[in-house]
Design a protein around this motif. Structure first.
Motif, PDB file in Angstrom:
ATOM      1  N   SER A 161       0.819  -1.215   0.000  1.00 43.90           N
ATOM      2  CA  SER A 161       0.000   0.000   0.000  1.00 43.90           C
ATOM      3  C   SER A 161       0.848   1.259   0.000  1.00 43.90           C
ATOM      4  N   ALA A 162       2.020   1.194   0.659  1.00 42.49           N
ATOM      5  CA  ALA A 162       2.897   2.370   0.731  1.00 42.49           C
ATOM      6  C   ALA A 162       3.421   2.776  -0.642  1.00 42.49           C
ATOM      7  N   HIS A 163       3.419   1.831  -1.577  1.00 34.88           N
ATOM      8  CA  HIS A 163       3.908   2.133  -2.928  1.00 34.88           C
ATOM      9  C   HIS A 163       2.874   2.904  -3.747  1.00 34.88           C
ATOM     10  N   PHE A 164       1.623   2.840  -3.339  1.00 34.54           N
ATOM     11  CA  PHE A 164       0.565   3.433  -4.157  1.00 34.54           C
ATOM     12  C   PHE A 164      -0.249   4.508  -3.439  1.00 34.54           C
ATOM     13  N   TYR A 165      -0.179   4.557  -2.119  1.00 28.76           N
ATOM     14  CA  TYR A 165      -1.007   5.499  -1.373  1.00 28.76           C
ATOM     15  C   TYR A 165      -0.165   6.299  -0.390  1.00 28.76           C
ATOM     16  N   ASP A 166      -0.778   7.346   0.135  1.00 31.11           N
ATOM     17  CA  ASP A 166      -0.129   8.154   1.172  1.00 31.11           C
ATOM     18  C   ASP A 166      -0.297   7.413   2.498  1.00 31.11           C
ATOM     19  N   TYR A 167       0.459   6.333   2.627  1.00 29.18           N
ATOM     20  CA  TYR A 167       0.322   5.457   3.790  1.00 29.18           C
ATOM     21  C   TYR A 167       1.670   4.873   4.168  1.00 29.18           C
ATOM     22  N   SER A 168       1.930   4.809   5.457  1.00 33.24           N
ATOM     23  CA  SER A 168       3.191   4.250   5.947  1.00 33.24           C
ATOM     24  C   SER A 168       2.932   3.489   7.243  1.00 33.24           C
ATOM     25  N   PRO A 169       3.185   2.186   7.277  1.00 33.65           N
ATOM     26  CA  PRO A 169       3.040   1.425   8.523  1.00 33.65           C
ATOM     27  C   PRO A 169       3.922   1.985   9.631  1.00 33.65           C
ATOM     28  N   ARG A 170       5.108   2.430   9.251  1.00 34.71           N
ATOM     29  CA  ARG A 170       6.022   3.001  10.251  1.00 34.71           C
ATOM     30  C   ARG A 170       5.399   4.234  10.907  1.00 34.71           C
ATOM     31  N   GLU A 171       4.722   5.054  10.114  1.00 36.57           N
ATOM     32  CA  GLU A 171       4.081   6.244  10.672  1.00 36.57           C
ATOM     33  C   GLU A 171       3.024   5.860  11.706  1.00 36.57           C
ATOM     34  N   ILE A 172       2.229   4.846  11.402  1.00 38.46           N
ATOM     35  CA  ILE A 172       1.190   4.398  12.331  1.00 38.46           C
ATOM     36  C   ILE A 172       1.817   3.958  13.648  1.00 38.46           C
ATOM     37  N   GLN A 181      -2.544  13.234  15.983  1.00 31.41           N
ATOM     38  CA  GLN A 181      -2.191  12.660  14.695  1.00 31.41           C
ATOM     39  C   GLN A 181      -2.755  11.252  14.516  1.00 31.41           C
ATOM     40  N   VAL A 182      -2.897  10.514  15.608  1.00 26.63           N
ATOM     41  CA  VAL A 182      -3.559   9.210  15.538  1.00 26.63           C
ATOM     42  C   VAL A 182      -5.004   9.392  15.082  1.00 26.63           C
ATOM     43  N   TYR A 183      -5.659  10.375  15.669  1.00 27.15           N
ATOM     44  CA  TYR A 183      -7.052  10.679  15.303  1.00 27.15           C
ATOM     45  C   TYR A 183      -7.144  11.081  13.828  1.00 27.15           C
ATOM     46  N   ASN A 184      -6.204  11.899  13.380  1.00 27.66           N
ATOM     47  CA  ASN A 184      -6.201  12.339  11.980  1.00 27.66           C
ATOM     48  C   ASN A 184      -5.967  11.157  11.031  1.00 27.66           C
ATOM     49  N   ALA A 185      -5.077  10.238  11.421  1.00 29.25           N
ATOM     50  CA  ALA A 185      -4.801   9.074  10.579  1.00 29.25           C
ATOM     51  C   ALA A 185      -6.033   8.194  10.420  1.00 29.25           C
ATOM     52  N   MET A 186      -6.909   8.225  11.409  1.00 28.14           N
ATOM     53  CA  MET A 186      -8.121   7.408  11.358  1.00 28.14           C
ATOM     54  C   MET A 186      -9.159   7.979  10.395  1.00 28.14           C
ATOM     55  N   GLN A 187      -8.943   9.192   9.923  1.00 25.71           N
ATOM     56  CA  GLN A 187      -9.889   9.802   8.987  1.00 25.71           C
ATOM     57  C   GLN A 187      -9.663   9.310   7.560  1.00 25.71           C
ATOM     58  N   GLU A 188      -8.452   8.830   7.264  1.00 26.49           N
ATOM     59  CA  GLU A 188      -8.187   8.407   5.883  1.00 26.49           C
ATOM     60  C   GLU A 188      -7.100   7.348   5.786  1.00 26.49           C
ATOM     61  N   LYS A 189      -5.951   7.576   6.390  1.00 30.61           N
ATOM     62  CA  LYS A 189      -4.778   6.748   6.116  1.00 30.61           C
ATOM     63  C   LYS A 189      -4.960   5.280   6.486  1.00 30.61           C
ATOM     64  N   ILE A 190      -5.627   4.992   7.575  1.00 27.52           N
ATOM     65  CA  ILE A 190      -5.727   3.594   8.004  1.00 27.52           C
ATOM     66  C   ILE A 190      -6.505   2.736   7.009  1.00 27.52           C
ATOM     67  N   TRP A 191      -7.296   3.375   6.157  1.00 25.28           N
ATOM     68  CA  TRP A 191      -8.110   2.606   5.209  1.00 25.28           C
ATOM     69  C   TRP A 191      -7.327   2.205   3.974  1.00 25.28           C
ATOM     70  N   ALA A 192      -6.079   2.655   3.867  1.00 26.77           N
ATOM     71  CA  ALA A 192      -5.243   2.264   2.736  1.00 26.77           C
ATOM     72  C   ALA A 192      -4.553   0.921   2.973  1.00 26.77           C
ATOM     73  N   CYS A 193      -4.496   0.479   4.203  1.00 28.04           N
ATOM     74  CA  CYS A 193      -3.828  -0.782   4.549  1.00 28.04           C
ATOM     75  C   CYS A 193      -4.565  -1.955   3.911  1.00 28.04           C
ATOM     76  N   ALA A 194      -3.803  -2.863   3.285  1.00 25.36           N
ATOM     77  CA  ALA A 194      -4.395  -4.034   2.626  1.00 25.36           C
ATOM     78  C   ALA A 194      -4.532  -5.223   3.566  1.00 25.36           C
ATOM     79  N   GLN A 195      -4.076  -5.082   4.803  1.00 21.41           N
ATOM     80  CA  GLN A 195      -4.137  -6.157   5.795  1.00 21.41           C
ATOM     81  C   GLN A 195      -3.426  -7.425   5.318  1.00 21.41           C
ATOM     82  N   CYS A 196      -2.343  -7.260   4.573  1.00 21.22           N
ATOM     83  CA  CYS A 196      -1.569  -8.419   4.098  1.00 21.22           C
ATOM     84  C   CYS A 196      -0.625  -8.941   5.183  1.00 21.22           C
ATOM     85  N   MET A 197      -0.324  -8.108   6.177  1.00 18.88           N
ATOM     86  CA  MET A 197       0.517  -8.442   7.321  1.00 18.88           C
ATOM     87  C   MET A 197       1.981  -8.709   6.943  1.00 18.88           C
ATOM     88  N   THR A 198       2.394  -8.197   5.794  1.00 17.36           N
ATOM     89  CA  THR A 198       3.815  -8.269   5.436  1.00 17.36           C
ATOM     90  C   THR A 198       4.648  -7.522   6.470  1.00 17.36           C
TER      91      THR A 198
END
Length: 221
Positions: free
Chosen positions: A33-44, A55-72
């Motif tokens: 997801s980090a390759h295609f969206y404004d998303y970073s697991p490290r940031e979370i 910032q946790v609250y702000n991330a819940m407005q959009e960024k968390i929904w970019a995760c594909a839940q692949c668990m890599t």
């Protein structure tokens, strides 16, 4: 915001999913997801680890929904963190509190739930036809597949037609609804889409009555 953050950190999975952070970036480097969206697991992980409530609250407005839940991320983290697991907790809290971001992301899945409980989800070759999905819009007209190719690709068990594949027994419908009810899926749906919840509830009430009548008939026989 603080209450939302506290709810995340008090989840029984939280301490298992977050053990520290070296800020090495391996999770983000291997994240699809980090390759295609404004998303970073490290940031979370960093936001939660440093208790950056706003910032946790702000991330819940959009960024968390970019995760594909692949668990890599969980497989690669040297600290054995699971950013994907943390995102799962954050998503559940967002749904529980009816965040608008959650409603927007989950709205298409409402159609899936309705189809699942009313018509089933088995696949048959003749489903891939424009007239089978009129509600998909004009683009479906481009997806008229070759039936012979589809029959070769689809397992023998599913070689049915729309009429048989979309036939759902009363028992199956009632059991599916009961599972959703007992696991909290329906309460989440009521928060996300009250109109769809009412439609499904009305439908299943009728199915339950029909099923009870059927059981009584079987006992009499």
């Amino acid at each position: 915001m603080q209450d939302i953050f506290n709810e995340i950190t008090q989840d029984f999975r939280y301490d298992h999913e977050l053990n520290g952070c070296l800020n090495c970036g391996i999770c983000t480097a291997t994240c699809p997801s980090a390759h295609f969206y404004d998303y970073s697991p490290r940031e979370i992980v960093q936001l939660l680890w440093t208790e950056n409530v706003e910032q946790v609250y702000n991330a819940m407005q959009e960024k968390i929904w970019a995760c594909a839940q692949c668990m890599t991320c969980a497989a690669r983290c040297p600290f054995r963190n699971s950013p994907g697991g943390l995102v799962m907790i954050m998503r559940e809290v967002a749904i529980k509190h009816g965040f608008e971001s959650a409603k927007q992301v989950l709205r298409p899945f409402g159609r899936v739930m309705l189809k699942l409980i009313t018509t089933g989800n088995q696949l048959s070759p003749d489903m891939i036809q424009p007239d089978a999905f009129p509600d998909w819009g004009p683009n479906i007209q481009k997806v008229e597949g070759d039936l012979q190719t589809l029959r070769n690709a689809i397992p023998v068990k599913t070689l049915q037609t729309v009429e048989t594949a979309w036939e759902v027994s009363l028992k199956t419908s009632v059991e599916m609804y009961t599972i959703w009810e007992m696991t909290g899926v329906l309460s989440s749906l009521e928060t996300m889409d009250e109109n769809l919840f009412d439609v499904i509830e009305d439908f299943i009430d009728e199915k339950r009555e029909d099923y009870e009548d059927w059981l009584e008939e079987q006992e009499e026989d």
